[in-house]
Design a protein around this motif. Structure first.
Motif, short mmCIF file in Angstrom:
data_model
loop_
_atom_site.label_atom_id
_atom_site.label_comp_id
_atom_site.label_asym_id
_atom_site.label_seq_id
_atom_site.Cartn_x
_atom_site.Cartn_y
_atom_site.Cartn_z
N LEU A 88 -19.97 32.98 -18.38
CA LEU A 88 -19.02 32.14 -19.12
C LEU A 88 -19.68 31.50 -20.34
N THR A 89 -20.90 31.05 -20.18
CA THR A 89 -21.63 30.45 -21.31
C THR A 89 -21.78 31.45 -22.45
N ASN A 90 -22.17 32.67 -22.11
CA ASN A 90 -22.32 33.71 -23.14
C ASN A 90 -20.99 34.02 -23.81
N ALA A 91 -19.92 34.10 -23.01
CA ALA A 91 -18.60 34.41 -23.57
C ALA A 91 -18.12 33.29 -24.49
N LEU A 92 -18.30 32.05 -24.07
CA LEU A 92 -17.86 30.92 -24.90
C LEU A 92 -18.69 30.82 -26.18
N THR A 93 -19.97 31.12 -26.09
CA THR A 93 -20.81 31.11 -27.29
C THR A 93 -20.33 32.17 -28.28
N ALA A 94 -20.04 33.36 -27.78
CA ALA A 94 -19.56 34.44 -28.66
C ALA A 94 -18.20 34.09 -29.25
N LEU A 95 -17.32 33.56 -28.43
CA LEU A 95 -15.98 33.23 -28.89
C LEU A 95 -16.02 32.15 -29.96
N PHE A 96 -16.69 31.04 -29.67
CA PHE A 96 -16.67 29.93 -30.60
C PHE A 96 -17.70 30.06 -31.71
N GLY A 97 -18.58 31.03 -31.61
CA GLY A 97 -19.49 31.31 -32.71
C GLY A 97 -18.83 32.18 -33.76
N SER A 98 -17.63 32.63 -33.47
CA SER A 98 -16.90 33.47 -34.41
C SER A 98 -16.00 32.60 -35.29
N VAL A 99 -15.06 33.24 -35.93
CA VAL A 99 -14.14 32.53 -36.81
C VAL A 99 -13.13 31.71 -36.02
N ALA A 100 -13.12 31.84 -34.71
CA ALA A 100 -12.13 31.16 -33.88
C ALA A 100 -12.06 29.65 -34.13
N VAL A 101 -13.21 29.01 -34.23
CA VAL A 101 -13.22 27.55 -34.44
C VAL A 101 -12.57 27.20 -35.77
N ALA A 102 -12.76 28.01 -36.77
CA ALA A 102 -12.19 27.73 -38.09
C ALA A 102 -10.69 28.02 -38.15
N VAL A 103 -10.24 28.96 -37.31
CA VAL A 103 -8.81 29.32 -37.32
C VAL A 103 -7.96 28.19 -36.74
N VAL A 104 -8.49 27.49 -35.74
CA VAL A 104 -7.69 26.44 -35.09
C VAL A 104 -7.22 25.38 -36.09
N THR A 180 -26.64 22.73 -23.34
CA THR A 180 -25.51 21.80 -23.26
C THR A 180 -24.25 22.54 -22.83
N LEU A 181 -24.00 23.68 -23.44
CA LEU A 181 -22.83 24.48 -23.08
C LEU A 181 -22.92 24.94 -21.63
N HIS A 182 -24.08 25.43 -21.22
CA HIS A 182 -24.26 25.90 -19.84
C HIS A 182 -24.05 24.75 -18.85
N LYS A 183 -24.55 23.57 -19.18
CA LYS A 183 -24.37 22.41 -18.31
C LYS A 183 -22.89 22.07 -18.17
N MET A 184 -22.14 22.12 -19.25
CA MET A 184 -20.71 21.86 -19.20
C MET A 184 -20.03 22.88 -18.31
N VAL A 185 -20.32 24.17 -18.51
CA VAL A 185 -19.70 25.23 -17.72
C VAL A 185 -20.03 25.03 -16.24
N THR A 186 -21.29 24.80 -15.95
CA THR A 186 -21.72 24.61 -14.56
C THR A 186 -20.99 23.44 -13.91
N THR A 187 -20.81 22.37 -14.65
CA THR A 187 -20.12 21.18 -14.12
C THR A 187 -18.66 21.49 -13.84
N VAL A 188 -17.99 22.17 -14.77
CA VAL A 188 -16.57 22.47 -14.61
C VAL A 188 -16.31 23.39 -13.42
N ILE A 189 -17.17 24.37 -13.21
CA ILE A 189 -16.92 25.35 -12.13
C ILE A 189 -17.67 25.05 -10.84
N ALA A 190 -18.43 23.97 -10.81
CA ALA A 190 -19.31 23.66 -9.65
C ALA A 190 -18.58 23.70 -8.31
#
Length: 195
Positions: A88-104, A180-190
């Motif tokens: 999930l961390t890798n997927a979120l990094t790829a997703l939000f490292g793209s133009v996605a953040v700017a499109v919102v 930081t991202l991995h910690k967030m993911v781990t917390t959410v799915i713990a």
């Protein structure tokens, strides 16, 4: 700009140019003139292929949503391998490292663009709702494999992950570190991880 120059795949060139301008200059720099200058063509080229700039932007956003398909397939194929939080961390990094953040903010800022997108995308912000679907699909696959709890609410976990990740990535000038991202993911799915 020279006219009469043949452009191959004009739509792709214009969309790629729009992405570069949006990432470099933000919303205020994204104009039809900036896009055509970046693409190396006359301004009229954009208007020959699209009714107006908002029609162009709607097609641009939908094109960028469609480009998420390979990321979705890769994440889904990772089910059952590695660890869930890492995937999930890798997927979120790829997703939000793209133009996605700017499109919102582009979609939320332009009323006419939102209205046009509603014709094809009736609910939500296209990039974010697609991202939620991608994450939910992955979580469902992991649930089917028994790596997360059978009663895990993937339809609630996915938007929680996307929303929180979006907050971490929203400041385009400072990408969050992977820890930081991995910690967030781990917390959410713990509470649902069964690895």
């Amino acid at each position: 700009m020279p006219t009469g120059v043949h452009l191959r795949d004009v739509r792709t060139q214009l969309f790629d140019a729009a992405e570069r301008v949006l990432l470099r200059e933000g919303l205020t720099g994204l104009t039809s003139r900036a896009v055509t200058t970046e693409a190396g063509c006359a301004k009229g080229v954009l208007h020959r292929h699209f009714a107006d700039f908002d029609a162009f932007l709607a097609e641009f956003v939908l094109d960028r949503v469609n480009q998420l398909a390979p990321q979705a397939a890769a994440l889904r194929q990772s089910a059952g391998t590695g660890d869930v939080a890492g995937n999930l961390t890798n997927a979120l990094t790829a997703l939000f490292g793209s133009v996605a953040v700017a499109v919102v903010p582009l979609v939320t800022f332009r009323d006419e663009l939102r209205a046009r997108l509603r014709q094809d995308w009736p609910v939500g912000i296209p990039v974010l709702t697609e991202a939620v679907d991608i994450i939910a699909s992955y979580l469902a696959a992991e649930r089917d494999l028994g790596r997360i709890a059978a009663d895990a609410e993937v339809d609630l976990l996915a938007p929680t992950l996307i929303g929180t990740a979006h907050l971490l990535f929203a400041d385009r000038s400072a990408t969050p570190d992977t820890r930081t991202l991995h910690k967030m993911v781990t917390t959410v799915i713990a509470s649902v991880v069964r690895e």
